[in-house]
Design an enzyme around this catalytic site. Structure first.
Site, short mmCIF file in Angstrom:
data_model
loop_
_atom_site.label_atom_id
_atom_site.label_comp_id
_atom_site.label_asym_id
_atom_site.label_seq_id
_atom_site.Cartn_x
_atom_site.Cartn_y
_atom_site.Cartn_z
CE LYS A 260 -52.59 3.21 42.49
NZ LYS A 260 -53.51 2.09 42.29
NE ARG A 261 -53.05 9.14 42.18
CZ ARG A 261 -53.66 9.13 41.01
NH1 ARG A 261 -53.01 9.54 39.94
NH2 ARG A 261 -54.91 8.71 40.90
#
Length: 396
Positions: free
Chosen positions: A166-167
């Site tokens: 998700k980064r």
């Protein structure tokens, strides 16, 4: 509980044992192993104790976990449908905890017991679980059960070949829905990652993919999840829709009466004409925003770019963990963050406004964040950080 029953069965057969070691002792053992450059794992102290001692101490109420008794020599060998024969040295595999002190199972015991009881014939999972498979193979052997077929699929990768996270890429389906991707386009794109069906053709229905799928066509190279390619495929699907269907999709996506009704209270006191509604709310209807118009404002006075990015990163992490994404919950979260991080609420709230909307003036901040939703806010915070990284250094 079925897991406690199966753990007891393993203890009785010698496939597992009770471990009474404290957390302090285990940490000391690991520390010494790391210091000496040894394999880091349980040293087997309780494995060598007589079973009667374990029975007695457990009956007396002493806390314990149940560990599996991995073979200490030789190899555990299994066949993976994509990789062929896979071997692991048993000496490099820890005596995994199977049952915790509270009586609840770890994934390893629950996974094997559940799959057996549900008569699972094929375990298809990500390749990161490959190193856990020898533990599961040994558990199946200890129980005397037939093991399933193993298929460890390659992980999706970012463009730089790192594991997707998700980064660097949105991983929640909520984001793709909020950003306006069509479900059939996303399904098509994901369904063809890591394997090929026929030639250069990329567009398939679900039924066609199901019919054509073959593990023999799966590549182990690690498919790259590319938002640009996904967007291009989404565009193909959009262009194939009749105008009336696009209108229907737009209404279902963001232009429903319900959605518009939720936005009107946020801007009704700010508009004098109906044509002002769209400019004041456009960031509610887009997936990504343009930060160029607010680049000057993102260069906060008395804050270095690193301080700004660190604050956004830290707040984004707290946002990830927050259970309450309501207006009041977000307000409390932001105020608490400002207090402990040394930011004034004024400067933090403005930064969050800029990051989430790309605008200096918006409806009330926390109503705006709640209206955007968790996934869009998280995505925009990450994008804002990337934008700040590329901004020219402030003049001295």
């Amino acid at each position: 509980m079925i897991y406690a029953t199966h753990a007891a069965e393993l203890i009785a057969s010698g496939g597992a044992y009770r471990c009474f070691c404290t957390a302090e002792r285990l940490e000391a053992v690991r520390h010494e192993q790391r210091r000496q450059g040894l394999f880091v794992g349980y040293d087997g102290l309780c494995r060598g104790r007589p079973p009667e001692e374990g029975e007695r101490r457990a009956a007396a109420g002493e806390p314990f976990v149940v560990r599996m008794a991995m073979p200490r020599t030789g190899e555990t060998v299994f066949v993976d449908k994509l990789r062929g024969e896979v071997k692991f040295e048993n000496a490099q595999i820890d005596d995994q905890i199977l049952l915790k002190t509270d009586g609840f199972p770890t994934y390893h015991l629950a996974n094997v017991v559940d799959d057996h009881l549900m008569q699972i014939t094929h375990v298809i999972r990500a390749e990161e679980w490959l190193s856990s498979t020898p533990k599961h193979v040994v558990l199946y052997q200890s129980f005397g059960w037939q093991a399933p077929e193993w298929v460890h699929m390659p992980l999706l990768r970012n463009a730089d070949k790192s594991k997707i996270s998700k980064r660097k890429n949105p991983v929640s389906l909520d984001y793709y829905q909020d950003a306006g991707f069509l479900p059939e386009a996303l399904l098509n794109y994901l369904g063809t990652m890591g394997w090929s069906i026929a030639g250069d053709r990329e567009k398939f229905t679900l039924d066609e993919m199901v019919e054509a799928f073959d593990f023999g066509r799966v590549s182990l190279g690690g498919p790259v999840f590319d938002l640009v390619k996904l967007s291009a495929m989404n565009a193909d699907y959009l262009r194939a829709l009749p105008d009336a269907e696009i209108v229907r999709r737009l209404r279902a996506w963001r232009l429903s009466d319900e959605k518009l009704a939720s936005l009107v209270p946020l801007v009704r006191e700010r508009i004098q004409r109906l044509d002002e509604f769209v400019p004041l709310t456009d960031f509610f209807f887009s997936g990504d925003v343009d930060y160029a118009p607010v680049q000057k404002e993102l260069a906060l006075k008395n804050r270095t770019p690193k301080e700004v990015m660190d604050a956004l990163t830290a707040f984004g992490e707290e946002l990830d963990a927050a259970r309450d994404f309501s207006i009041t919950g977000l307000d409390a979260l932001a105020r608490a963050f400002a207090e402990k991080s040394g930011w004034s609420t004024k400067e933090l709230f403005m930064l969050l406004r800029l990051a989430a909307t790309g605008k200096k003036a918006t409806p009330p901040l926390f109503e705006t964040l709640a209206g955007l939703g968790r996934e869009l806010v998280r995505r925009r915070i990450r994008q804002c950080i990337e934008y700040i990284k590329k901004m020219p250094a402030p003049k001295a």
